[in-house]
Design a protein around this motif. Structure first.
Motif, PDB file in Angstrom:
ATOM      1  N   LYS A 144     111.821  41.728 -48.509  1.00  0.00           N
ATOM      2  CA  LYS A 144     111.663  40.372 -49.029  1.00  0.00           C
ATOM      3  C   LYS A 144     111.420  39.376 -47.904  1.00  0.00           C
ATOM      4  O   LYS A 144     112.136  39.366 -46.909  1.00  0.00           O
ATOM      5  N   ILE A 145     110.406  38.547 -48.112  1.00  0.00           N
ATOM      6  CA  ILE A 145     110.090  37.460 -47.200  1.00  0.00           C
ATOM      7  C   ILE A 145     110.284  36.162 -47.977  1.00  0.00           C
ATOM      8  O   ILE A 145     109.643  35.944 -48.999  1.00  0.00           O
ATOM      9  N   LEU A 146     111.169  35.310 -47.485  1.00  0.00           N
ATOM     10  CA  LEU A 146     111.410  34.010 -48.099  1.00  0.00           C
ATOM     11  C   LEU A 146     110.356  33.035 -47.581  1.00  0.00           C
ATOM     12  O   LEU A 146     110.195  32.881 -46.371  1.00  0.00           O
ATOM     13  N   VAL A 147     109.626  32.413 -48.493  1.00  0.00           N
ATOM     14  CA  VAL A 147     108.584  31.454 -48.143  1.00  0.00           C
ATOM     15  C   VAL A 147     109.019  30.085 -48.643  1.00  0.00           C
ATOM     16  O   VAL A 147     109.168  29.879 -49.848  1.00  0.00           O
ATOM     17  N   ILE A 159     112.601  33.547 -38.243  1.00  0.00           N
ATOM     18  CA  ILE A 159     112.066  32.376 -38.934  1.00  0.00           C
ATOM     19  C   ILE A 159     110.754  31.995 -38.256  1.00  0.00           C
ATOM     20  O   ILE A 159     110.721  31.738 -37.053  1.00  0.00           O
ATOM     21  N   ILE A 160     109.691  31.978 -39.058  1.00  0.00           N
ATOM     22  CA  ILE A 160     108.364  31.628 -38.567  1.00  0.00           C
ATOM     23  C   ILE A 160     108.006  30.267 -39.142  1.00  0.00           C
ATOM     24  O   ILE A 160     107.912  30.108 -40.364  1.00  0.00           O
ATOM     25  N   GLY A 161     107.828  29.288 -38.273  1.00  0.00           N
ATOM     26  CA  GLY A 161     107.435  27.956 -38.703  1.00  0.00           C
ATOM     27  C   GLY A 161     105.953  27.918 -39.031  1.00  0.00           C
ATOM     28  O   GLY A 161     105.138  28.538 -38.342  1.00  0.00           O
ATOM     29  N   ILE A 162     105.624  27.192 -40.098  1.00  0.00           N
ATOM     30  CA  ILE A 162     104.234  27.016 -40.506  1.00  0.00           C
ATOM     31  C   ILE A 162     103.970  25.512 -40.528  1.00  0.00           C
ATOM     32  O   ILE A 162     104.678  24.772 -41.209  1.00  0.00           O
ATOM     33  N   ALA A 217      97.281  36.387 -37.391  1.00  0.00           N
ATOM     34  CA  ALA A 217      98.419  35.868 -36.630  1.00  0.00           C
ATOM     35  C   ALA A 217      99.717  36.095 -37.395  1.00  0.00           C
ATOM     36  O   ALA A 217     100.744  36.438 -36.799  1.00  0.00           O
ATOM     37  N   LEU A 218      99.671  35.933 -38.715  1.00  0.00           N
ATOM     38  CA  LEU A 218     100.864  36.186 -39.529  1.00  0.00           C
ATOM     39  C   LEU A 218     101.231  37.663 -39.500  1.00  0.00           C
ATOM     40  O   LEU A 218     102.400  38.012 -39.324  1.00  0.00           O
ATOM     41  N   VAL A 219     100.253  38.529 -39.642  1.00  0.00           N
ATOM     42  CA  VAL A 219     100.505  39.974 -39.594  1.00  0.00           C
ATOM     43  C   VAL A 219     101.146  40.350 -38.266  1.00  0.00           C
ATOM     44  O   VAL A 219     102.137  41.084 -38.224  1.00  0.00           O
ATOM     45  N   GLU A 220     100.608  39.828 -37.169  1.00  0.00           N
ATOM     46  CA  GLU A 220     101.146  40.144 -35.848  1.00  0.00           C
ATOM     47  C   GLU A 220     102.579  39.617 -35.690  1.00  0.00           C
ATOM     48  O   GLU A 220     103.445  40.309 -35.171  1.00  0.00           O
ATOM     49  N   ALA A 221     102.826  38.393 -36.151  1.00  0.00           N
ATOM     50  CA  ALA A 221     104.180  37.819 -36.056  1.00  0.00           C
ATOM     51  C   ALA A 221     105.163  38.645 -36.874  1.00  0.00           C
ATOM     52  O   ALA A 221     106.267  38.941 -36.413  1.00  0.00           O
ATOM     53  N   LEU A 222     104.793  39.018 -38.085  1.00  0.00           N
ATOM     54  CA  LEU A 222     105.685  39.839 -38.910  1.00  0.00           C
ATOM     55  C   LEU A 222     105.903  41.212 -38.276  1.00  0.00           C
ATOM     56  O   LEU A 222     107.025  41.734 -38.289  1.00  0.00           O
ATOM     57  N   ARG A 265     105.915  41.957 -35.087  1.00  0.00           N
ATOM     58  CA  ARG A 265     106.807  41.805 -33.939  1.00  0.00           C
ATOM     59  C   ARG A 265     108.235  41.466 -34.351  1.00  0.00           C
ATOM     60  O   ARG A 265     109.187  41.960 -33.761  1.00  0.00           O
ATOM     61  N   LEU A 266     108.384  40.619 -35.354  1.00  0.00           N
ATOM     62  CA  LEU A 266     109.709  40.078 -35.676  1.00  0.00           C
ATOM     63  C   LEU A 266     110.465  40.848 -36.755  1.00  0.00           C
ATOM     64  O   LEU A 266     111.692  40.841 -36.760  1.00  0.00           O
ATOM     65  N   VAL A 267     109.762  41.492 -37.656  1.00  0.00           N
ATOM     66  CA  VAL A 267     110.427  42.154 -38.792  1.00  0.00           C
ATOM     67  C   VAL A 267     110.559  43.648 -38.572  1.00  0.00           C
ATOM     68  O   VAL A 267     111.537  44.257 -38.969  1.00  0.00           O
TER      69      VAL A 267
END
Length: 128
Positions: free
Chosen positions: A8-11, A86-89, A118-123, A125-127
């Motif tokens: 689950k990703i909270l948006v 937490i990824i800021g948008i 960029a979102l795929v790469e951030a997820l 790395r972080l998830v």
């Protein structure tokens, strides 16, 4: 996908169009998006759902904005609040905004219009 289902990703995003884009993208990537319309709603959902793998946080929302919501999650959410990615948008691309986001505890800051790569790469790395 895990044995218990997609992660689950909270948006947290107040824009209907933004939520629709995130739903399509995250679902295609195998995640289960959960949506909040503002920072307060994001905090409540984070507390209620212990299996949130990461948060995508719109920086500028009415009511409780993403900066304040991130601060509250980080410093009132116990160990889980300190560790959730937490990824800021944000639509405001500038060094001051980026510094503020990172200083409040966001792990990453992505700029709208969002580059899906960029979102795929951030997820990744972080998830994972």
């Amino acid at each position: 996908m895990t044995k218990t289902g997609p992660r689950k990703i909270l948006v947290a995003d107040d824009a209907t169009v933004g939520r629709a884009v995130f739903e399509k993208l995250l679902t295609a990537l195998g995640y289960a998006p959960v949506f909040a319309r503002d920072g307060r709603d994001a905090i409540n959902l984070f507390i209620e759902m212990p299996d949130i793998a990461a948060i995508l946080m719109d920086v500028r929302m009415p009511g409780l904005n993403g900066i304040k919501a991130t601060h509250e999650i980080r410093y009132s959410g116990g160990p889980r609040g300190m560790s959730v990615p937490i990824i800021g948008i944000t639509a405001a691309d500038g060094p001051e905004v980026r510094r503020e986001c990172l200083a409040t505890g966001m792990n990453e800051v992505l700029v709208k219009p969002l580059d899906p790569r960029a979102l795929v790469e951030a997820l990744r790395r972080l998830v994972h």
